[in-house]
Design a protein around this motif. Structure first.
Motif, short mmCIF file in Angstrom:
data_model
loop_
_atom_site.label_atom_id
_atom_site.label_comp_id
_atom_site.label_asym_id
_atom_site.label_seq_id
_atom_site.Cartn_x
_atom_site.Cartn_y
_atom_site.Cartn_z
N ALA A 23 10.92 1.13 -0.90
CA ALA A 23 11.11 -0.29 -0.56
C ALA A 23 12.12 -0.45 0.57
CB ALA A 23 11.56 -1.07 -1.79
N PHE A 24 13.24 0.23 0.47
CA PHE A 24 14.27 0.09 1.50
C PHE A 24 13.86 0.80 2.80
CE2 PHE A 24 16.91 -0.93 -2.22
CZ PHE A 24 17.50 -2.10 -1.76
N SER A 25 13.14 1.89 2.66
CA SER A 25 12.66 2.60 3.84
C SER A 25 11.66 1.74 4.62
CB SER A 25 12.00 3.92 3.43
OG SER A 25 11.41 4.55 4.55
N MET A 26 10.73 1.12 3.91
CA MET A 26 9.75 0.25 4.56
C MET A 26 10.44 -0.94 5.22
SD MET A 26 6.67 1.42 4.39
CE MET A 26 5.73 -0.06 4.74
N ALA A 58 10.90 -7.51 7.30
CA ALA A 58 11.63 -6.53 6.48
C ALA A 58 11.60 -6.91 5.00
CB ALA A 58 13.07 -6.41 6.97
N PHE A 59 11.90 -8.17 4.70
CA PHE A 59 11.91 -8.60 3.30
C PHE A 59 10.50 -8.60 2.70
CE2 PHE A 59 16.10 -10.62 4.33
CZ PHE A 59 16.84 -9.92 3.39
N SER A 60 9.53 -9.00 3.52
CA SER A 60 8.15 -8.99 3.04
C SER A 60 7.73 -7.57 2.68
CB SER A 60 7.22 -9.55 4.12
OG SER A 60 5.87 -9.43 3.73
N SER A 61 8.08 -6.62 3.55
CA SER A 61 7.72 -5.23 3.32
C SER A 61 8.46 -4.65 2.12
CB SER A 61 8.02 -4.41 4.58
OG SER A 61 7.61 -3.08 4.43
N MET A 62 9.74 -4.99 2.00
CA MET A 62 10.55 -4.44 0.90
C MET A 62 10.04 -4.91 -0.46
SD MET A 62 14.68 -4.76 0.24
CE MET A 62 14.64 -6.54 0.00
N PHE A 63 9.84 -6.20 -0.61
CA PHE A 63 9.42 -6.73 -1.91
C PHE A 63 7.99 -6.31 -2.25
CE2 PHE A 63 12.80 -9.97 -1.00
CZ PHE A 63 13.63 -9.60 -2.05
N SER A 64 7.12 -6.27 -1.25
CA SER A 64 5.74 -5.88 -1.53
C SER A 64 5.65 -4.39 -1.85
CB SER A 64 4.83 -6.22 -0.35
OG SER A 64 5.26 -5.56 0.82
N ALA A 65 6.48 -3.57 -1.21
CA ALA A 65 6.49 -2.14 -1.53
C ALA A 65 6.96 -1.92 -2.96
CB ALA A 65 7.39 -1.38 -0.54
N ALA A 66 7.99 -2.67 -3.35
CA ALA A 66 8.49 -2.56 -4.73
C ALA A 66 7.43 -3.04 -5.72
CB ALA A 66 9.77 -3.37 -4.88
N ALA A 67 6.77 -4.16 -5.38
CA ALA A 67 5.74 -4.69 -6.27
C ALA A 67 4.56 -3.74 -6.39
CB ALA A 67 5.27 -6.05 -5.77
N GLY A 68 4.16 -3.16 -5.25
CA GLY A 68 3.06 -2.21 -5.27
C GLY A 68 3.37 -0.98 -6.10
N GLY A 69 4.59 -0.48 -5.97
CA GLY A 69 4.99 0.71 -6.71
C GLY A 69 5.06 0.48 -8.21
N LEU A 70 5.18 -0.77 -8.64
CA LEU A 70 5.25 -1.07 -10.07
C LEU A 70 3.94 -0.75 -10.79
CD1 LEU A 70 7.22 -4.44 -10.24
CD2 LEU A 70 7.97 -2.20 -11.07
N ASN A 88 0.83 -1.21 0.00
CA ASN A 88 0.00 0.00 0.00
C ASN A 88 0.86 1.26 0.00
OD1 ASN A 88 -2.96 0.79 0.28
ND2 ASN A 88 -2.04 2.00 1.90
N ASP A 89 1.91 1.24 0.81
CA ASP A 89 2.81 2.40 0.88
C ASP A 89 3.54 2.60 -0.44
OD1 ASP A 89 3.83 4.37 2.96
OD2 ASP A 89 5.71 3.62 2.12
N GLY A 90 3.96 1.49 -1.05
CA GLY A 90 4.65 1.59 -2.34
C GLY A 90 3.77 2.20 -3.41
N ILE A 91 2.51 1.78 -3.45
CA ILE A 91 1.57 2.31 -4.45
C ILE A 91 1.41 3.82 -4.28
CG2 ILE A 91 -0.84 2.31 -5.21
CD1 ILE A 91 -0.91 -0.66 -4.18
N LEU A 92 1.13 4.25 -3.06
CA LEU A 92 0.80 5.66 -2.82
C LEU A 92 1.99 6.59 -2.94
CD1 LEU A 92 -1.78 5.32 0.10
CD2 LEU A 92 -2.21 5.61 -2.34
N THR A 93 3.14 6.17 -2.44
CA THR A 93 4.31 7.05 -2.52
C THR A 93 4.80 7.20 -3.96
OG1 THR A 93 5.79 5.20 -2.01
CG2 THR A 93 5.09 6.58 -0.17
N VAL A 94 4.79 6.10 -4.70
CA VAL A 94 5.26 6.17 -6.09
C VAL A 94 4.31 6.99 -6.95
CG1 VAL A 94 5.73 4.83 -8.18
CG2 VAL A 94 6.60 4.04 -5.98
N VAL A 95 3.00 6.77 -6.79
CA VAL A 95 2.06 7.54 -7.62
C VAL A 95 2.12 9.02 -7.24
CG1 VAL A 95 -0.05 7.40 -6.18
CG2 VAL A 95 -0.22 7.49 -8.67
N GLY A 96 2.41 9.30 -5.97
CA GLY A 96 2.52 10.70 -5.56
C GLY A 96 3.65 11.40 -6.29
#
Length: 233
Positions: free
Chosen positions: A66-69, A155-167, A31-39
Motif C-alpha cells: 500500500a505504501f509502496s504504491m 497516492a491516497f487512491s492507490s494506497m487505500f485501494s491496494a490495501a483493500a485489494g490485499g484484504l 490489482n497490485d495489492g491482490i497479487l502481491t499479497v496472495v503471492g
C-alpha cells in the motif's frame, strides 16, 4: 506585440482527466495489492501451517504494498504535473514573444478539423482574445489551464485501494477453515482480479473480455509461481 495577461483559472470541479487519473491509480493499486499479497501468502502457507505466521506475513506485505504504491504514484504524478506546468510556462513565454505564431497554431487546429480558413481564423481570434493561454494549451496539449493532475489524490487512491485489494486473499487465507482456505483463496483472487480487469478496460476504453482474461491468467500464474517458490523454502 500584444500583451498577454495570464489568466488564473478557477479550480472548481475535477475534469474528466483528473477523475480518470484518480480512478486509474485506484484500480492499479487494487490489482497490485491482490497479487502481491496472495503471492506472499502462498509462498509462506506452503512453507508453514502456522496461521499466525501466515497472517503476519500477509499483513506486512499488504502494508508494504500500500505504501509502496502510494509513493510510486506520488512520484509519477508529481513528475507529470511538473511537466504540465513547464508546458504552460513555455506557452506563456511564446505568447509574449510570438503571438502571431501561436494564433496560427490555433487556426491550423480548426482547419485540420474541416473548418474553412476564414472561419477558423475568426474562431481562433475570438478564443485568443478571450483567453489566449488557456486556448493554446488546450489546442496544443489537450490541457485545461489550472487543472493539473493531483499527486496526493493519486497516492491516497492507490494506497487505500491496494490495501483493500490485499484484504481479499488475506481474509480468505486466514479466516476460512483450513480445509477450504486454498480453494477459497484461489476463487477470491480470481474473482477480484477479474473485477479489476473489467474496471481497467472500462476506464481505458479497452476490450473488456481481453482485459478480464489477461488479469485472471496473470493471477493464476502468480499463485502457481509462488506456490512452488514456497515449496523450495
Amino acid at each position: 506585440m500584444k500583451a498577454i495577461m495570464p489568466r488564473k483559472a478557477k479550480k472548481e470541479k475535477m475534469t474528466m482527466a483528473e477523475r480518470s487519473n484518480t480512478l486509474r491509480a485506484g484500480v492499479l493499486g487494487s490489482n497490485d495489492g491482490i497479487l502481491t499479497v496472495v503471492g506472499v501468502l502462498f509462498s509462506v502457507a506452503v512453507a508453514t501451517t502456522n496461521q499466525f505466521t501466515i497472517f503476519i506475513a500477509g499483513l506486512s506485505d499488504l502494508l508494504a504494498c500500500a505504501f509502496s504504491m502510494a509513493s510510486g504514484e506520488y512520484a509519477s504524478v508529481s513528475s507529470q504535473k511538473d511537466t504540465e506546468k513547464a508546458v504552460v510556462a513555455e506557452e506563456e513565454r511564446l505568447l509574449a514573444t510570438n503571438y502571431e505564431l501561436e494564433l496560427d497554431r490555433v487556426v491550423a487546429y480548426y482547419e485540420a478539423r474541416g473548418v474553412t480558413s476564414e472561419t477558423a481564423h475568426e474562431i481562433a481570434t475570438e478564443l485568443m482574445a478571450q483567453d489566449a493561454l488557456g486556448t493554446v494549451v488546450r489546442v496544443k496539449y489537450d490541457l485545461e489551464l489550472g487543472h493539473y493532475m493531483s499527486p496526493w489524490q493519486a497516492a491516497f487512491s492507490s494506497m487505500f485501494s491496494a490495501a483493500a485489494g490485499g484484504l481479499f486473499p488475506l481474509m480468505a487465507m486466514t479466516l476460512l477453515p483450513v480445509g477450504t482456505q486454498w480453494p477459497g483463496t484461489i476463487i477470491a483472487v480470481t474473482l477480484s482480479v477479474a473485477l479489476t480487469g473489467y474496471l481497467s478496460a472500462k476506464l481505458g476504453d479497452g476490450l473488456v473480455k481481453t482485459a478480464v482474461i489477461r488479469n485472471v491468467l496473470v493471477g493464476l500464474v502468480t499463485m502457481f509461481i509462488h506456490f512452488y517458490v514456497g515449496q523450495l523454502l
